[in-house]
Scaffold this active site. Structure first.
Site, PDB file in Angstrom:
ATOM      1  N   VAL A  91       0.901  -1.167   0.000  1.00 20.32           N
ATOM      2  CA  VAL A  91       0.000   0.000   0.000  1.00 20.32           C
ATOM      3  C   VAL A  91       0.935   1.211   0.000  1.00 20.32           C
ATOM      4  O   VAL A  91       1.543   1.532   1.011  1.00 20.32           O
ATOM      5  CB  VAL A  91      -0.930  -0.008   1.224  1.00 20.32           C
ATOM      6  CG1 VAL A  91      -1.755   1.269   1.285  1.00 20.32           C
ATOM      7  CG2 VAL A  91      -1.846  -1.241   1.189  1.00 20.32           C
ATOM      8  N   PRO A  92       1.085   1.876  -1.163  1.00 18.01           N
ATOM      9  CA  PRO A  92       2.256   2.740  -1.415  1.00 18.01           C
ATOM     10  C   PRO A  92       2.231   4.131  -0.770  1.00 18.01           C
ATOM     11  O   PRO A  92       2.181   5.150  -1.447  1.00 18.01           O
ATOM     12  CB  PRO A  92       2.257   2.845  -2.944  1.00 18.01           C
ATOM     13  CG  PRO A  92       0.810   2.754  -3.317  1.00 18.01           C
ATOM     14  CD  PRO A  92       0.214   1.778  -2.346  1.00 18.01           C
ATOM     15  N   CYS A  93       2.349   4.156   0.553  1.00 18.51           N
ATOM     16  CA  CYS A  93       2.423   5.450   1.238  1.00 18.51           C
ATOM     17  C   CYS A  93       3.731   6.176   0.915  1.00 18.51           C
ATOM     18  O   CYS A  93       3.836   7.389   1.127  1.00 18.51           O
ATOM     19  CB  CYS A  93       2.260   5.265   2.749  1.00 18.51           C
ATOM     20  SG  CYS A  93       3.424   4.104   3.486  1.00 18.51           S
ATOM     21  N   HIS A  94       4.721   5.450   0.372  1.00 17.06           N
ATOM     22  CA  HIS A  94       5.988   6.099   0.006  1.00 17.06           C
ATOM     23  C   HIS A  94       5.801   7.100  -1.137  1.00 17.06           C
ATOM     24  O   HIS A  94       6.661   7.942  -1.371  1.00 17.06           O
ATOM     25  CB  HIS A  94       7.046   5.055  -0.375  1.00 17.06           C
ATOM     26  CG  HIS A  94       6.676   4.206  -1.546  1.00 17.06           C
ATOM     27  ND1 HIS A  94       5.920   3.053  -1.428  1.00 17.06           N
ATOM     28  CD2 HIS A  94       6.954   4.328  -2.881  1.00 17.06           C
ATOM     29  CE1 HIS A  94       5.755   2.507  -2.622  1.00 17.06           C
ATOM     30  NE2 HIS A  94       6.372   3.269  -3.526  1.00 17.06           N
TER      31      HIS A  94
END
Length: 202
Positions: free
Chosen positions: A170-173
């Site tokens: 889940v690409p919070c980056h």
């Protein structure tokens, strides 16, 4: 019946690694057959360090960086989800494969089933929308606040990203500060930079 001296000898006899692996595999199989594993976990190596992967029967529930202390993460999963936790790599094979493919630049979207039960309310709402940020793209915390319909909740979006239980997948980056600087990241800024550079180079 063995006496205490016999038992002491047995307990002090060194056990080789192969024997331990075989015993653990038998335990894992028995626990699987008896439906006793509520949380399965394994660890994998990656370009951003050793990652802990954990899954419930619903799906992948946690990805943790080494800096989060894997033992503490497992303790928290035991409190929040179930104490019936066992290292069971076979249950995590799909997630491990997809993460390997991501780092090898052969995967841009994760298909593994997710269990979002560690997040609630606004945090879960934000985390649900994070995969909408495309591979190699970034959004600001303000953009995400607007996307979820609460433009003033910029700080709360930052908290949702910082507490994301499924980083990388889940690409919070891909969420940056409004001024374009990195902002915080659960895996540390070096890991965030590695992920962003990986995607930018594709």
């Amino acid at each position: 019946m063995r006496n205490d001296d016999d038992m002491a000898v047995l307990l002090s006899t060194p056990v080789d690694a192969d024997t331990l692996r075989r015993l653990h595999r038998r335990l894992e199989q028995a626990a699987e057959q008896a439906d006793l594993i509520d949380v399965a976990y394994t660890t994998i190596d990656s370009p951003v360090g050793k990652l802990l992967l954990a899954a419930t029967p619903k799906g992948l529930v946690r990805v943790a960086y080494a800096g989060e202390d894997h033992d503490r993460v497992l303790e928290a999963l035991g409190r929040k989800l179930s104490p019936r936790i066992l290292r069971a790599p076979k249950r995590l094979e799909e997630a491990a494969r997809e993460i390997d493919e991501y780092f090898a630049r052969r995967r841009r979207v994760f298909d593994v089933t997710l269990d979002l039960s560690l997040s609630r309310g606004f945090r879960r709402l934000v985390q649900t929308h994070l995969p909408e940020i495309g591979y190699g793209q970034t959004r600001s915390y303000r953009d995400m606040a607007e996307l979820v319909g609460n433009p003033k909740a910029v700080r709360a979006v930052g908290t949702a990203c910082a507490t994301n239980p499924l980083p990388i997948v889940v690409p919070c980056h891909r969420v940056l500060r409004t001024d374009g600087t990195l902002g915080g990241y659960i895996g540390g800024l070096e890991a965030k930079t590695t992920l962003l550079d990986l995607e930018a180079a594709a």
